[in-house]
Design a protein around this motif. Structure first.
Motif, mmCIF file in Angstrom:
data_model
loop_
_atom_site.group_PDB
_atom_site.id
_atom_site.type_symbol
_atom_site.label_atom_id
_atom_site.label_comp_id
_atom_site.label_asym_id
_atom_site.label_seq_id
_atom_site.Cartn_x
_atom_site.Cartn_y
_atom_site.Cartn_z
ATOM 1 N N ALA A 336 4.602 13.569 5.489
ATOM 2 C CA ALA A 336 5.080 12.676 4.663
ATOM 3 C C ALA A 336 4.466 11.374 4.982
ATOM 4 N N ASN A 337 4.433 10.996 6.445
ATOM 5 C CA ASN A 337 3.952 9.885 6.941
ATOM 6 C C ASN A 337 2.292 9.715 6.688
ATOM 7 N N GLN A 340 1.524 8.954 3.277
ATOM 8 C CA GLN A 340 1.568 7.259 3.156
ATOM 9 C C GLN A 340 0.201 6.687 3.731
ATOM 10 N N TRP A 341 -0.073 6.900 5.028
ATOM 11 C CA TRP A 341 -0.971 6.226 5.463
ATOM 12 C C TRP A 341 -2.401 6.415 4.766
ATOM 13 N N GLN A 343 -2.564 7.117 1.654
ATOM 14 C CA GLN A 343 -2.331 6.215 0.275
ATOM 15 C C GLN A 343 -3.111 4.953 0.703
ATOM 16 N N LYS A 344 -2.505 4.304 1.627
ATOM 17 C CA LYS A 344 -2.712 3.031 1.972
ATOM 18 C C LYS A 344 -4.153 2.712 2.125
ATOM 19 N N ARG A 411 0.234 7.575 14.666
ATOM 20 C CA ARG A 411 -0.108 6.356 13.853
ATOM 21 C C ARG A 411 -1.287 5.936 14.413
#
Ligand SMILES: *Cc1c(COP(=O)(O)O)cnc(C)c1O
Length: 430
Positions: A336-337, A340-341, A343-344, A411
């Motif tokens: 899920a993380n 999101q990364w 997507q950005k 990250r």
């Protein structure tokens, strides 16, 4: 003699006897020795580190040398290493069948083992052809998408549409009819093409990569369009063979890409992340209906296909350990993380004048550079070298840069990959 050998680097010794896959050795003189891998990092013989941005071809999704997987396989290694799977069975295969059926689309009930992605597809094709043969149907044509990739054995090559390197073999291929991939605007056209095809040809099976075509540079499909095609084919008794060798085990954000499409496949081909990057194995799963067509008092109606290492207990254990990790809260949160990364990063890249067609699904991210690759043929190699210099392992395809990171990537590591893509785009003139 021994001293002489040791004083030479691995790179030099490699050249003496080794013939690498997918390589023209006259043009591609060197290969890079990797001596260690841990988590998301590859280490070369000089100690330089590279972030494995494609999880070693989508296999090592839980990280290299994962402790949980190594520990489970190590214990299995002391218990039962290998046994013939024809006439014998063993706990790792049984436990794997239960764990996998539990997460596969509901209609998948039987598992057939082989050794890699190509053999998983080969088995899928043979299973589909014999299904019709056993039922007395005369169906001898296969359907497949344009630009698909399904492996390098003959059946798999035949259904692959990326045939640039298949020249010497094309005369020996199975009969295949190709259809365009659904892009969101062409579903009606494809439907018409298919209806005509189905009138003229006796189609036995449709072999397809659901939602994402990996080797076609992460080409992504419209899920609704794909579903329309699958439903139409199902109505015409064409067996649906989903090649989830690349998409399987969480990469598209669901356990399998087929989970996002309403019409379920009759047969699914699995490999790559199946064994979590530790050892090779292929699996072809099918429905009770497909399996049932092979049950008969006539021995010849059975499926006479087998490999020596079928259902190797160590490979089954690696697969089981991988499924445990896939289902863990930690890995699901990581997926899920990463989504999101991505997507950005996609939002950032989309307006860039040197970039077109940014796409992502699950942990798969791809962008095309706004350039004709034929005219700038060596751009791909320049990009590859740039990434490697920055300590990032990515394999651009033509004008496409894609990322398919292991789920355990941090990250910070992910930011380093994004930064190397930004700098590559800024650096090169096109
Ligand atoms: C890699 C791949 C294959 C072939 O698998 P191998 O293990 O390399 O033989 C087949 N289909 C797809 C979709 C793949 O990505």
């Amino acid at each position: 003699m021994l001293g002489h050998t040791i004083s030479k680097s691995f790179a030099e010794r490699d050249q003496k006897h080794l013939w690498h896959p997918l390589t023209q050795h006259k043009l591609h003189a060197t290969t890079l020795p990797i001596v260690k891998a841990k988590g998301a990092i590859l280490h070369d013989e000089h100690g330089k580190e590279y972030i494995d941005g494609i999880a070693s071809w989508y296999t090592a999704m839980y990280g290299h040398c994962n402790e949980h997987i190594i520990e489970r396989v190590g214990r299995q290694m002391q218990q039962l290493d290998q046994v013939v799977f024809s006439g014998f069975t063993h706990p790792p295969a049984i436990e794997l069948s239960e764990a996998l059926v539990n997460i596969l689309p509901d209609n998948q009930q039987k598992l057939f083992f082989s050794d890699n992605g190509s053999t998983a597809v080969e088995v899928g094709i043979k299973m589909a052809l014999q299904y019709h043969f056993n039922k007395g149907h005369k169906k001898n044509v296969l359907l497949a998408f344009e630009d698909g990739f399904h492996g390098d054995t003959f059946g798999a090559m035949s259904v692959s549409g990326l045939s640039v390197y298949n020249g010497p073999f094309e005369n020996f291929f199975l009969e295949v009819e190709r259809i365009p991939v659904p892009n969101g605007t062409n579903t009606g056209e494809i439907q018409k093409t298919l209806e005509n095809l189905l009138r003229e040809k006796e189609a036995a099976a449709f072999v397809y990569e659901p939602l994402v075509q990996g080797a076609a540079a992460m080409k992504m499909h419209d899920a609704k369009g794909l579903d329309t095609i699958l439903a139409l084919l199902k109505k015409h008794e064409v067996l649906l063979v989903a090649d989830e060798v690349m998409t399987g085990f969480g990469k598209t954000g669901t356990h399998f890409a087929s989970d996002q499409v309403e019409t379920k496949p009759d047969i699914i081909c699995l490999s790559k992340a199946l064994t979590a990057g530790l050892v090779p194995m292929g699996l072809t799963t099918c429905t009770e209906e497909v399996y049932g067509a092979f049950l008969s008092d006539d021995i010849a109606k059975g499926f006479f296909h087998g490999h020596t290492y079928s259902a190797n207990p160590l490979a089954c254990t690696a697969a089981l350990a991988g499924i445990e990790l896939l289902q863990s809260e930690e890995i699901q949160k990581n997926i899920a993380n990463i989504m999101q990364w991505h997507q950005k990063f996609a939002d950032e890249m989309r307006p860039h004048p040197k970039v077109k067609n940014v796409r992502h699904l699950g942990v798969i991210f791809a962008l095309d550079l706004n350039v004709e690759t034929q005219r700038y043929g060596n751009l791909r190699n320049k990009l590859f070298k740039h990434f490697m210099k920055e300590g990032v392992f990515l394999r651009p395809l033509g004008n496409t840069i894609y990322i398919l990171p292991p789920y355990i990537i941090s990250r910070e590591q992910m930011e380093k990959i994004y930064a190397s893509i930004r700098s590559a785009i800024a650096l090169f003139q096109f």
